[in-house]
Design an enzyme around this catalytic site. Sequence first.
Site, PDB file in Angstrom:
ATOM      1  N   LYS A   1       6.563 -15.552   6.742  1.00  0.00           N
ATOM      2  CA  LYS A   1       5.174 -14.716   6.410  1.00  0.00           C
ATOM      3  C   LYS A   1       5.566 -14.073   4.900  1.00  0.00           C
ATOM      4  O   LYS A   1       6.488 -13.774   4.762  1.00  0.00           O
ATOM      5  CB  LYS A   1       4.867 -13.723   7.241  1.00  0.00           C
ATOM      6  CG  LYS A   1       4.495 -14.459   8.571  1.00  0.00           C
ATOM      7  CD  LYS A   1       4.154 -13.229   9.521  1.00  0.00           C
ATOM      8  CE  LYS A   1       4.895 -12.124   9.987  1.00  0.00           C
ATOM      9  NZ  LYS A   1       6.052 -12.678  10.868  1.00  0.00           N
TER      10      LYS A   1
ATOM     11  N   ARG B   1      73.263  -4.600  10.059  1.00  0.00           N
ATOM     12  CA  ARG B   1      74.140  -3.570   9.723  1.00  0.00           C
ATOM     13  C   ARG B   1      73.424  -2.315   9.827  1.00  0.00           C
ATOM     14  O   ARG B   1      73.804  -1.250  10.272  1.00  0.00           O
ATOM     15  CB  ARG B   1      74.564  -3.739   8.108  1.00  0.00           C
ATOM     16  CG  ARG B   1      75.411  -4.955   7.983  1.00  0.00           C
ATOM     17  CD  ARG B   1      75.985  -4.771   6.561  1.00  0.00           C
ATOM     18  NE  ARG B   1      77.141  -6.027   6.376  1.00  0.00           N
ATOM     19  CZ  ARG B   1      76.388  -7.204   5.855  1.00  0.00           C
ATOM     20  NH1 ARG B   1      75.223  -7.406   5.793  1.00  0.00           N
ATOM     21  NH2 ARG B   1      77.387  -8.096   5.898  1.00  0.00           N
TER      22      ARG B   1
ATOM     23  N   MET C   1       8.064  -4.604  -0.031  1.00  0.00           N
ATOM     24  CA  MET C   1       6.960  -5.288  -0.109  1.00  0.00           C
ATOM     25  C   MET C   1       5.956  -4.573  -1.019  1.00  0.00           C
ATOM     26  O   MET C   1       4.805  -4.207  -0.486  1.00  0.00           O
ATOM     27  CB  MET C   1       6.237  -5.674   1.325  1.00  0.00           C
ATOM     28  CG  MET C   1       7.090  -6.467   2.215  1.00  0.00           C
ATOM     29  SD  MET C   1       6.686  -6.651   3.959  1.00  0.00           S
ATOM     30  CE  MET C   1       7.348  -5.178   4.479  1.00  0.00           C
TER      31      MET C   1
ATOM     32  N   ASP D   1      12.564 -16.645   8.780  1.00  0.00           N
ATOM     33  CA  ASP D   1      11.304 -16.364   7.792  1.00  0.00           C
ATOM     34  C   ASP D   1      11.695 -17.027   6.574  1.00  0.00           C
ATOM     35  O   ASP D   1      12.737 -17.477   6.345  1.00  0.00           O
ATOM     36  CB  ASP D   1      11.625 -14.884   7.578  1.00  0.00           C
ATOM     37  CG  ASP D   1      10.956 -14.169   8.899  1.00  0.00           C
ATOM     38  OD1 ASP D   1      10.280 -14.961   9.524  1.00  0.00           O
ATOM     39  OD2 ASP D   1      11.163 -12.982   9.144  1.00  0.00           O
TER      40      ASP D   1
ATOM     41  N   ASP E   1      17.271  -6.693   7.851  1.00  0.00           N
ATOM     42  CA  ASP E   1      17.247  -6.211   9.242  1.00  0.00           C
ATOM     43  C   ASP E   1      16.258  -6.189   9.872  1.00  0.00           C
ATOM     44  O   ASP E   1      15.187  -5.891   9.648  1.00  0.00           O
ATOM     45  CB  ASP E   1      18.073  -4.575   9.193  1.00  0.00           C
ATOM     46  CG  ASP E   1      18.333  -4.142  10.565  1.00  0.00           C
ATOM     47  OD1 ASP E   1      19.537  -4.282  11.141  1.00  0.00           O
ATOM     48  OD2 ASP E   1      17.321  -3.644  11.285  1.00  0.00           O
TER      49      ASP E   1
END
Length: 483
Positions: free
Chosen positions: A281, A43, A394, A259, A314
Site C-alpha cells: 500500500k 614450562r 508518511m 509490502d 517494524d
Amino acid sequence: MDYLPLFADLRQRPVLVVGGGDVAARKIQLLLRAGAQVRVVARRLLPELEQQAQLKVIHWLGQEFSEDMLEGVFLAIAATDDGDLNAEVFAAADKRRILVNVVDCQPLCSFIFPSIVDRSPITVAISSGGKAPVLVRILREKLESLLPSFLGPMADIAGAWRERVKRHIPSVAGRRRFWEKALDGRFATLVAQGQLVNAEEVLQQGLTANAEEALQQGLTAEAEAGGDVALVGAGPGDSGLMTLRGLQLIQQADVVLFDNLVSEDILELVRRDAERIAVGKRCGAHSMAQEEINRLLILHARQGKRVVRLKGGDPFIFGRGGEELQAVAAAGIPFQVVPGVTAAAGAAAYAGIALTHRDHAQSVTFITGHLRPGGEQLDWPALARGRQTLAIYMGVMKAAEISRQLIKHGRSPLTPVAVIGRGTRPDQQVFTGTLEKLADLAQQAPTPALLIIGEVVSLHDEIAWFGQTALAAQKRASLVNLA
C-alpha cells in the site's frame, strides 16, 4: 580431498598438549568441551590454565617434553613458539602413528582443526586444509547467521523420539516424510519459540495408529490443525539490517505477503519456491484493502502453510501489524512476531542524525502524517515544543501542513529539518534545510521518505557516513535550491 573430514569422540580419551600460552589455552578449552582428558606439558602456564591444573580439570605433566609422554595418548597438539620443539613433538607422535597437530604449521599436521559452528549436537566444520583461513572465517560467519540457535534443542528432541517414531512408522520412506514435515514445519516453529512441551505434542499428534497412511495421503496433524503466521519486520531497506530471526523465517515460509516498502534485496532472500503475494500500500495508490490482506493470511494458514507477513520497517510502528494480528488471533491461528529496524532509527542512522543527543534533544516522537479519515488530530502544541526530535512517517504529502502547524504553535521557522528519501538503500538521498522550507525539501526527495525535525539534524554535517560523495552533492543541491 587433502583431508578426510572426521568427527572424533574424545570423551574420556587422553590428549597431550605441548604448550601453555594463549594458543594452547584456546585448544585446551575446545578439547575440554569435547570431554577429553587433557594432559599438558609446558614450562609455564597461563594463570587460567594453572588454576585448571590445581582444580584437576587438566593434568600438568611437567615442564619438558619427552617421548614417553605420548604413551596411551589419542591425539597430540604442539602449540609452542619453539619451532624445534614443535617439530620434535610431530616426529615423535608420527612415529607412534598418533595423530598430531602443530598449530599454524600445516606441513607438520596429520590432522587439522576446522572452523566450527556449534549448535550441539549439530556441529558444522569448515576447513580449507590450511590454505585460506580468512576465507574459512568468512564462511563460518555466514553460516553462523544462517543456522538458528534452536537447532540444538530440536536435534535433541528428534533424537529422543527416533525409536518411538520407528515403532509407529515401520517404513524408512514413511519416517523420512514424517521428519521432513516435522523439522520444517509446526514442530520447528514451536521449538524456535521455546515451547518445547507443545512441540513434542505436535510430534505425538503425528504418531497416530494410522500415521503412515495419513502421511501418504497428505493428512498430517499439522495440515489438519492448520499452519501459522509470522509477522516479520524487514527493516528500512538495507538487507543487512534484516534480523537473523526474520531471515530464518522468510527462508522457511510457504507463502510471503509483502509490502511495497520491502526492498528487492530482501525479497531475494525469500525461499525460492515460496509463493510471493504483493499486498503493498502506498498513499494514494492502495493495491489491496486491509480486509483482503487479513483474509489471505487466514486462508493460507488454514491450508496448513507457514505464512510470513513481511512489512517494511517494524510491523508495530505505523505498520498495521497489530490490526492484522488481531484478525489472525480471532481466527484461532498460531502466530509470532519478529521486530524490525524501524525507518526512523535506520534512516536517521544512515544519514548521520542521532535522534537524541544531550545537547539538542532529550526525547524523540514518532508520528504518522497519514491519519485515518475522521481520526483525532495531532497535538500540535505538544509537538511544537523545543529540544525534542520529531520523526514523521508518511509525511511528504502533508509537509506543508506540518510546517505551518508547527510554526503556528511556536516552533522556530529556522529549526533544522531533514528529508531522507529511500533511507539505508544505495540510492539514499538526504535533503536538509529549515522548517519553513520543509515542503520544498519534501518535493525533491524520492519516496519512501522520512521527515526529521529538530536540532539533531545539524549533526548530519558532522557525522554523515553513508554514501559520502552522494551526500555532499545533495547538500550542495539543497543549498542551491533553498537560496
